[in-house]
Design a protein around this motif. Structure first.
Motif, PDB file in Angstrom:
ATOM      1  N   UNK A  10      22.192  77.120  52.566  1.00  0.00           N
ATOM      2  CA  UNK A  10      23.190  76.639  51.624  1.00  0.00           C
ATOM      3  C   UNK A  10      23.328  75.132  51.696  1.00  0.00           C
ATOM      4  N   UNK A  11      23.857  74.563  50.635  1.00  0.00           N
ATOM      5  CA  UNK A  11      24.080  73.118  50.598  1.00  0.00           C
ATOM      6  C   UNK A  11      25.039  72.735  51.707  1.00  0.00           C
ATOM      7  N   UNK A  12      24.690  71.710  52.461  1.00  0.00           N
ATOM      8  CA  UNK A  12      25.491  71.359  53.639  1.00  0.00           C
ATOM      9  C   UNK A  12      26.360  70.143  53.438  1.00  0.00           C
ATOM     10  N   UNK A  13      26.499  69.644  52.226  1.00  0.00           N
ATOM     11  CA  UNK A  13      27.235  68.400  52.009  1.00  0.00           C
ATOM     12  C   UNK A  13      28.527  68.637  51.249  1.00  0.00           C
ATOM     13  N   UNK A  50      22.572  79.788  59.090  1.00  0.00           N
ATOM     14  CA  UNK A  50      21.764  79.079  58.104  1.00  0.00           C
ATOM     15  C   UNK A  50      22.520  77.871  57.555  1.00  0.00           C
ATOM     16  N   UNK A  51      23.810  78.057  57.279  1.00  0.00           N
ATOM     17  CA  UNK A  51      24.611  76.943  56.756  1.00  0.00           C
ATOM     18  C   UNK A  51      24.767  75.831  57.795  1.00  0.00           C
ATOM     19  N   UNK A  52      25.132  76.200  59.032  1.00  0.00           N
ATOM     20  CA  UNK A  52      25.327  75.183  60.075  1.00  0.00           C
ATOM     21  C   UNK A  52      24.008  74.470  60.370  1.00  0.00           C
ATOM     22  N   UNK A  75      33.367  72.459  55.331  1.00  0.00           N
ATOM     23  CA  UNK A  75      34.574  73.209  54.976  1.00  0.00           C
ATOM     24  C   UNK A  75      34.530  74.708  55.212  1.00  0.00           C
ATOM     25  N   UNK A  76      33.385  75.290  55.513  1.00  0.00           N
ATOM     26  CA  UNK A  76      33.284  76.748  55.497  1.00  0.00           C
ATOM     27  C   UNK A  76      33.663  77.416  56.807  1.00  0.00           C
ATOM     28  N   UNK A  77      33.467  76.752  57.957  1.00  0.00           N
ATOM     29  CA  UNK A  77      33.626  77.430  59.240  1.00  0.00           C
ATOM     30  C   UNK A  77      34.476  76.599  60.195  1.00  0.00           C
ATOM     31  N   UNK A  78      35.315  77.306  60.951  1.00  0.00           N
ATOM     32  CA  UNK A  78      36.154  76.655  61.942  1.00  0.00           C
ATOM     33  C   UNK A  78      35.438  76.480  63.266  1.00  0.00           C
TER      34      UNK A  78
END
Length: 314
Positions: A10-13, A50-52, A75-78
């Motif tokens: 996924x886009x990471x920005x 995958x996102x991280x 913004x997606x993960x704490x």
């Protein structure tokens, strides 16, 4: 076959916050001879990893790699999810947390924590060979720069004076200064500038809510945490060591943290003595991606120390 698990990273920005830069000598380090990035990178990883991985891969060298910075900048993960993802990426062969000898200060050596990153997943043999070569490289000249800039980048990390502040009032034709202590101002100054140990304990609850401590708890445990700093570790190392492998619930955070501060206290590393002829000087130690324990690279498998690989040996 699950199609979503084979999709590109996924886009990471997606965060409007600029990702912070680590202190000199710390942070991300890309391994050499990286292939160019493409949309299929990390496609076989689970969605969170995958996102991280996509986010970390896009960061420049020297970017902060601590869990708190990574969680705050995307913004997606704490923090708990980011910590779990980093451990999974270590097992998958994409990263290694490493403590590198960077210089000496007084009677102690200085270590910095780096995260070596590989876009391609590498096996244990590759990482051992790479880290062995990294240890043989000439030490970078970063210690002086780090010492000169740390105070400007993190002024609250300066230690609190052990003795009350004393001002001097010069007297005319008198060689001796007259001490004029002000207990009220001294207390206010100390209260406004907590020690690095106090700050690290105060942030434990943000790293993992199960270890939330009160101000009184932090003050009571401050000296125990300060001993960790005196042995050359930083706040990131202490946080990882105290939050790794927590049980499902912690009924008494104060007692739990006190026990871990005592039981996991790292060894004191004295200043490097002249090595005997033919004895290599150890300048690099891998940190377990689960508990943060340091050790020689060959003692780790998939970035994990033996107790974390096999917590219940037969």
């Amino acid at each position: 076959m699950v199609v979503s698990d084979l999709s590109p990273a996924p886009c990471a920005s997606a965060s409007s916050r600029a990702h912070p830069k680590a202190r000199p000598g710390y942070g991300k380090r890309s391994v050499p001879v990286q292939r160019p990035p493409h949309e299929g990178d990390f496609a076989l990883l689970p969605e969170r990893e995958r996102h991280i991985a996509g986010y970390v891969d896009a960061l420049p060298d020297g970017a902060a790699m601590d869990i708190k910075s990574l969680a705050r900048s995307q913004p997606l993960y704490g923090q708990m999810a980011v910590g779990s993802a980093l451990r999974a990426l270590g097992v998958a062969g994409h990263l290694r947390h490493v403590r590198c000898l960077s210089g000496e200060s007084g009677d102690q050596v200085r270590w910095v924590t780096r995260t070596f990153w590989s876009r391609v997943a590498r096996d244990n043999e590759w990482w051992n060979a790479f880290l062995a070569a990294e240890e043989r490289r000439p030490a970078p000249q970063e210690a002086a720069e780090a010492a000169a800039t740390t105070a400007h980048e993190a002024p609250v990390s300066l230690p609190v004076p052990a003795q009350p502040l004393v001002t001097t009032v010069p007297q005319q034709r008198t060689a001796e200064p007259v001490p004029v202590p002000d207990p009220v101002s001294v207390s206010q100054a100390t209260a406004g500038r907590p020690s690095p140990a106090f700050l690290a304990l105060a942030h434990l609850g943000r790293a993992d809510s199960r270890l939330a401590l009160s101000a009184a708890d932090c003050a009571a445990l401050e000296q125990m945490a300060a001993e960790w700093f005196a042995r050359g570790v930083d706040a990131d190392y202490l946080t990882r060591a105290l939050t790794a492998g927590l049980p499902a619930s912690v009924d008494l955070p104060f007692g739990f943290v006190r026990r871990r501060l005592r039981d996991k206290l790292p060894p004191r590393l004295p200043a490097a003595a002249p090595a005997a002829p033919g004895t290599p000087v150890r300048r690099l130690m891998v940190e377990c991606t689960e508990c943060g324990a340091p050790g020689r690279p060959e003692a780790f498998r998939d970035g994990l120390c033996r107790p974390c690989r096999d917590p219940d040996p037969a």
